[in-house]
Design an enzyme around this catalytic site. Structure first.
Site, short mmCIF file in Angstrom:
data_model
loop_
_atom_site.label_atom_id
_atom_site.label_comp_id
_atom_site.label_asym_id
_atom_site.label_seq_id
_atom_site.Cartn_x
_atom_site.Cartn_y
_atom_site.Cartn_z
N GLN A 86 14.23 -5.08 -4.75
CA GLN A 86 13.58 -5.87 -5.93
C GLN A 86 13.78 -5.17 -7.21
OE1 GLN A 86 10.34 -8.31 -4.87
NE2 GLN A 86 8.98 -7.14 -6.27
N HIS A 103 0.94 -1.03 -0.19
CA HIS A 103 0.13 -0.06 0.08
C HIS A 103 1.01 1.20 0.02
CE1 HIS A 103 -2.78 -2.87 2.48
NE2 HIS A 103 -2.75 -3.08 1.14
N ASP A 161 -5.88 5.36 0.82
CA ASP A 161 -5.99 4.05 0.19
C ASP A 161 -7.24 3.16 0.62
OD1 ASP A 161 -5.36 2.22 2.16
OD2 ASP A 161 -3.27 2.82 1.98
N GLU A 215 -5.38 -11.18 -2.50
CA GLU A 215 -6.04 -11.12 -4.16
C GLU A 215 -4.94 -11.88 -5.21
OE1 GLU A 215 -4.02 -8.84 -3.49
OE2 GLU A 215 -3.63 -7.60 -5.35
N TRP A 235 0.19 -7.35 -6.22
CA TRP A 235 0.22 -6.49 -7.29
C TRP A 235 1.37 -5.80 -7.46
CZ3 TRP A 235 -2.08 -7.16 -11.61
CH2 TRP A 235 -2.34 -6.05 -12.43
N1 UDP Z 1 9.77 -5.41 -2.24
C1 UDP Z 1 11.09 -5.31 -2.17
N2 UDP Z 1 11.85 -6.07 -1.67
C2 UDP Z 1 11.44 -7.41 -1.40
C3 UDP Z 1 10.04 -7.69 -1.21
C4 UDP Z 1 9.12 -6.60 -1.59
O1 UDP Z 1 11.42 -4.32 -2.72
O2 UDP Z 1 12.35 -8.23 -0.88
C5 UDP Z 1 8.65 -4.35 -2.46
C6 UDP Z 1 8.23 -4.69 -4.04
O3 UDP Z 1 8.75 -3.85 -5.04
C7 UDP Z 1 6.78 -4.38 -3.89
C8 UDP Z 1 6.33 -4.44 -2.56
O4 UDP Z 1 7.58 -4.52 -1.62
O5 UDP Z 1 6.58 -2.86 -4.33
C9 UDP Z 1 5.50 -5.43 -2.30
O6 UDP Z 1 4.25 -5.36 -2.58
P1 UDP Z 1 3.54 -6.69 -3.14
O7 UDP Z 1 2.09 -5.96 -3.66
O8 UDP Z 1 4.23 -7.15 -4.41
O9 UDP Z 1 3.27 -7.80 -2.22
P2 UDP Z 1 2.94 -7.70 -0.51
O10 UDP Z 1 4.04 -7.45 0.12
O11 UDP Z 1 1.85 -6.70 -0.42
O12 UDP Z 1 2.46 -8.98 -0.52
#
Ligand code: UDP
Length: 468
Positions: free
Chosen positions: A349, A18, A115, A388, A367
């Site tokens: 990432q 988010h 959000d 999701e 996402w």
């Molecule tokens: N992310 C990162 N490094 C990591 C894991 C996640 O930079 O080791 C960042 C990734 O770029 C993304 C966010 O964290 O923008 C994770 O969002 P996502 O919607 O993929 O998954 P969530 O963490 O909400 O399950």
């Protein structure tokens, strides 16, 4: 802060999925639409990665970042409550603090964006300004969410027990096993929170989505024009994505990137399950064995196993003292040291996915990660875990053709290069880039929102009137 510029206030809920897109939206309002922006974030649950992100947003001086004081929700949720419930309750409980902070602001806002978990703040009676809900996911997830109060009446029993797919007017049907996590068990508190959210999201002047016109034209058309669906969206839909962190925003030079420099082009698979995805010890061991046997080059973001909860470290990303050798199969690190790298808890990432040596991404299909992959033209192997993500995986594999979804744990049967080569991810990357450029569809959508707020600012905020 000069009061001649319109002031936008954004409220972000916890979790990097988010916070990252909210901060990116904030930056776009500053750099493309000449707003002052204040971002409110919840300090209570911040993981080290979130704290770091907020710190660098503050030091960039582009935005004003306010961390709201912690709220204790332990008496309101069960100890084992789902992440969805915890975020929903936290966002509800934080409203009095947020309201007070808004009233204390010197420059009254002309634009308010929450959000999706912050939807209850839309109803703060005194907030008289253009208001929008920002849904940081795909349009297909929004369509299912908005339609769930109808499904709640129509469908008897658990959604997941149905033999037939769930039909959504004007949109692709959803397989019962692909429903969003809060729909998995209707008696769980998260389902009730989800229904409230479905009703609350459209109580704004518009809904912003982290997708773009060319990516989901059918669903966007249904949300706007299909009578049986548009009646639930109620307000205009603005696809403003893909909003995701870009390379070079922070100083990151790690040994992972140095190692990638030494690998052949497209040879490395990046394995990561978002900011909080976890596995049971058995699945973790299987994944490790699979990677080892495949002899595939890899970077793997590893976390200590957690039994029976795939979102187990959502609120604790980056915490934890163990060394990977404490929980990976014995000898794994030594045996794979020439082909792979493990990154405990967290990795840069976007920098990794943009590196030419990376040829694939084994992902949970959050996402944010999906957008990171699309924007870097990296095909995915989909291994959805929670939220999701199953819905995203279905879209990526069946509609867009930019991911494969193996039936068995992906590393047991390595995805062949030919399967990856035929994917059309580079095409999708180009449409995403085009949407964001000046004059592109997402740029224009955000311009409409910005210009409504600018008109409001001119009419009611200059010279400065009472706040807010
Ligand atoms: N992310 C990162 N490094 C990591 C894991 C996640 O930079 O080791 C960042 C990734 O770029 C993304 C966010 O964290 O923008 C994770 O969002 P996502 O919607 O993929 O998954 P969530 O963490 O909400 O399950």
């Amino acid at each position: 802060m000069e009061s001649s510029k319109p002031h936008a206030v954004l409220l972000a809920s916890p979790g990097l999925g988010h916070l990252i897109p909210v901060l990116e939206l904030a930056k776009r309002l500053v750099t493309h639409h000449a707003f002052h922006v204040t971002v409110f974030a919840i300090a209570a649950s911040a993981s080290p990665a979130e704290t770091q992100l907020l710190r660098s947003a503050t030091s960039s001086k582009l935005l004003h970042v306010v961390e709201l004081p912690p709220v204790n929700i332990s008496s309101l949720v069960d100890a084992d409550a789902a992440v969805f419930t915890r975020i929903a309750v936290m966002m509800r409980e934080v409203i009095p603090n947020f309201r007070a902070a808004m009233f204390a602001m010197r420059v009254p806002p002309s634009l308010f964006i929450v959000d999706l978990f912050g939807f209850e703040a839309l109803e703060i009676a005194e907030f008289d300004m253009p208001k929008y809900t920002f849904v940081p996911t795909a349009a297909c997830a929004l369509a299912l969410t908005l339609y769930v109060p109808t499904l709640d009446v129509e469908v008897k029993g658990e959604y997941v027990d149905r033999a037939e797919p769930l039909r959504l007017p004007g949109c692709k049907s959803v397989r019962p096993e692909d429903v969003i996590d809060p729909m998995m068990e209707r008696r769980n508190q998260q389902y009730l929170e989800y229904i409230r959210m479905a009703i609350g999201i459209p109580k704004a002047d518009g809904i912003l989505l982290n997708t773009w016109e060319d990516l989901e034209p059918t669903t966007l058309r249904a949300l706007r024009d299909h009578k049986a669906m548009a009646q639930f969206a109620k307000v205009p839909i603005y696809p403003i994505g893909p909003l995701t962190r870009s390379v070079g925003q922070e100083e990151v030079r790690t040994e992972l990137l140095d190692w990638l420099d030494l690998q052949p082009i497209d040879s490395v698979i990046y394995v990561s399950f978002g900011s909080g995805g976890t596995y049971s010890s058995e699945q973790l061991a299987e994944l490790a064995w699979g990677l080892e046997l495949s002899q595939q080059r890899f970077i793997w973001v590893v976390r200590p196993p957690i039994e029976n909860d795939h979102s187990g470290s959502f609120f604790t990303t980056g915490k934890g003292g163990e060394h990977p050798s404490d929980y990976l199969p014995e000898g794994f690190l030594t045996r794979t040291k020439n082909v792979g790298m493990v990154a405990p808890l967290w990795a840069p990432q976007v920098e990794i996915l943009s590196h030419p040596s990376v040829g694939g991404f084994l992902s949970h299909c959050g996402w944010g990660s999906t957008l990171d992959s699309m924007l870097n033209g990296v095909p995915m192997v989909a291994w959805p875990l929670y939220a999701e993500q199953r819905l995203n995986a279905a879209m990526l594999t069946e509609e867009l053709g930019i991911a494969v979804r193996p039936e068995v744990l992906p590393t047991k049967r390595v995805v062949r290069k030919e399967e990856i080569e035929k994917m059309r991810v580079k095409e999708v990357m180009k449409t995403g880039e085009r949407a964001l450029r000046k004059g592109g569809s997402s740029y224009n959508s955000l311009s409409q929102v910005a210009s409504a707020a600018t008109s409001f600012h001119k009419e009611y905020r200059s010279p400065v009137k009472n706040c807010p």
